[in-house]
Design a protein around this motif. Sequence first.
Motif, short mmCIF file in Angstrom:
data_model
loop_
_atom_site.label_atom_id
_atom_site.label_comp_id
_atom_site.label_asym_id
_atom_site.label_seq_id
_atom_site.Cartn_x
_atom_site.Cartn_y
_atom_site.Cartn_z
N LYS A 26 34.75 25.92 36.89
CA LYS A 26 34.44 26.91 36.17
C LYS A 26 32.73 27.17 36.22
CE LYS A 26 38.54 27.33 33.41
NZ LYS A 26 39.06 26.98 32.13
N ASP A 27 32.00 26.25 36.17
CA ASP A 27 30.53 26.19 36.18
C ASP A 27 29.99 26.87 37.41
OD1 ASP A 27 30.83 25.25 33.57
OD2 ASP A 27 30.54 23.17 34.41
N LEU A 28 30.84 26.78 38.56
CA LEU A 28 30.00 26.84 39.86
C LEU A 28 29.96 28.34 40.47
CD1 LEU A 28 31.62 23.76 41.36
CD2 LEU A 28 29.67 23.77 40.15
N ILE A 29 29.17 28.70 41.25
CA ILE A 29 29.10 30.09 41.92
C ILE A 29 28.80 29.54 43.19
CG2 ILE A 29 27.93 32.02 41.99
CD1 ILE A 29 27.40 31.88 39.12
N PHE A 30 29.28 30.25 44.35
CA PHE A 30 29.11 29.80 45.64
C PHE A 30 28.39 30.92 46.40
CE2 PHE A 30 30.79 29.36 50.24
CZ PHE A 30 30.22 28.36 50.29
N PRO A 31 27.23 30.59 47.04
CA PRO A 31 26.47 31.62 47.63
C PRO A 31 27.28 32.01 49.10
CG PRO A 31 25.22 29.62 47.21
CD PRO A 31 26.56 29.22 46.97
N VAL A 32 27.40 33.20 49.65
CA VAL A 32 27.95 33.57 50.80
C VAL A 32 27.02 34.52 51.59
CG1 VAL A 32 29.77 34.78 51.68
CG2 VAL A 32 30.03 33.61 49.76
N PHE A 33 26.82 34.23 52.87
CA PHE A 33 25.82 35.02 53.49
C PHE A 33 26.81 35.90 54.49
CE2 PHE A 33 23.62 31.23 52.64
CZ PHE A 33 22.35 31.68 52.26
N VAL A 34 26.61 37.12 54.50
CA VAL A 34 27.41 38.18 55.36
C VAL A 34 26.21 38.50 56.52
CG1 VAL A 34 29.15 38.45 53.91
CG2 VAL A 34 27.06 39.70 53.56
N VAL A 35 27.15 38.74 57.62
CA VAL A 35 26.00 39.31 58.57
C VAL A 35 26.96 40.46 59.47
CG1 VAL A 35 25.00 37.03 59.35
CG2 VAL A 35 26.95 37.50 60.55
#
Length: 323
Positions: A26-35
Motif C-alpha cells: 500500500k506504500d508503493l506508487i509505480f511510474p508509468v511512461f506513455v508514448v
Amino acid sequence: MIKRNRRLRERKEIRDLVRETTLSVKDLIFPVFVVEGENIKEEITSIPGTFHYSIDKLEELLEDIKESSIRGIILFGLPDHKDSCASSAYDDNGIVQRAIRKVKELNKDLWVIADVCMCQYTDHGHCGIIEGTKIVNDKSVEIIAKISLSYARAGVDMIAPSDMMDGRVKAIRETLDKEDYNFVSIMSYSAKYSSAFYGPFREAANSSPQFGDRKSYQMDPGNVKEAMREIEGDIEEGADIIMVKPALSYLDVIRLAKDRFDYPIAAYSVSGEYALIKAAAEKGLVNERAIALEMLLSIKRAGADMIITYYALEAAKWIKEDL
C-alpha cells in the motif's frame, strides 16, 4: 544487569512482532511512461525492467498492477510534438490526457497521479518558458496551471507539479477550484533537488535540457533549511501531499520534514537509485531483492508515507512472498 536486547531478535516470529517500521504494498506508487503510437512496449535501456507503453498496451500493464495490489500510479507522457510553450502538454487530447481516460476506463479504482511539468514537451527541454536563456517563473506557472486543468478534465485523481516554479501550487489550486475540480488533490514536488541521480529518467522521458542546467530552479543538494521553506510554502498554498526527491540521498530531509510538518510525505526513489542496484545485481555484486527492500524500508523509516519507485511491481511481489 546485562540488557539482553538479543532476546527480541532470536527468531523471525519475534522480530516480526517487534518491528518498528514495516513496508507494505500500500506504500508503493509505480511510474508509468506513455508514448504515442500503437502496439508499443519497449524496454527503457537506462531503467531496465521499465517500459514505454503506447495507450493500447496499457491493459496488459494494468492487469499486472491489479494483481500486485498496488493502489497508485504516476503518469509521464512523451509527446510527438514539442515547442517553446509545451502546447502538447495542455492539449485535451494529449498523450497523458488519453492515458488517464484509458486507465480510468480499465480500472476506475486505481489512483491516478499525473506528473505536471513542461520539460518533456518543450523543444528546449527546460521546465518552464524561456526568454533568452532565462527561465521565466510567472509565465511558466500560467502554463503549469493550464496543464493541470487539462488533466483534471481528463479525470485524473491527483496533480503532481514537478517544475519547482515559485507559486505554482497556489495557481493550480485556484485554477482547479474555479473550474469545480476542488476534489482533485495536489502532490507537490516540494523539495526537488538538482540531482545527478536523474540521469536515467532524462533518457526515458527524452527531457534533457538543450542548454545549461536546472540549478536555477531545482534545489541545491547542500540545503536543508531551504527545503523546509519550500515545503512550508507549498502547504500554505494548498498542497495535500508534499514530496522529497530524490529519496535515498535525502533521508535526512524526509526525516526533518516528518518531524516538523504534520502532513503526508511522499518520497521519490528515482531512476539513478534503481539503476545502481540493477547494475550491481547484474554483476552479481549484491542480492537485488534484499538490497531493494532494505532501501525502500529505509525511506519508509525516515518518515515517508508513500514511495514512488520503479521497484514497485517487483517489491510488491517480494513483500507478498514474505507474508
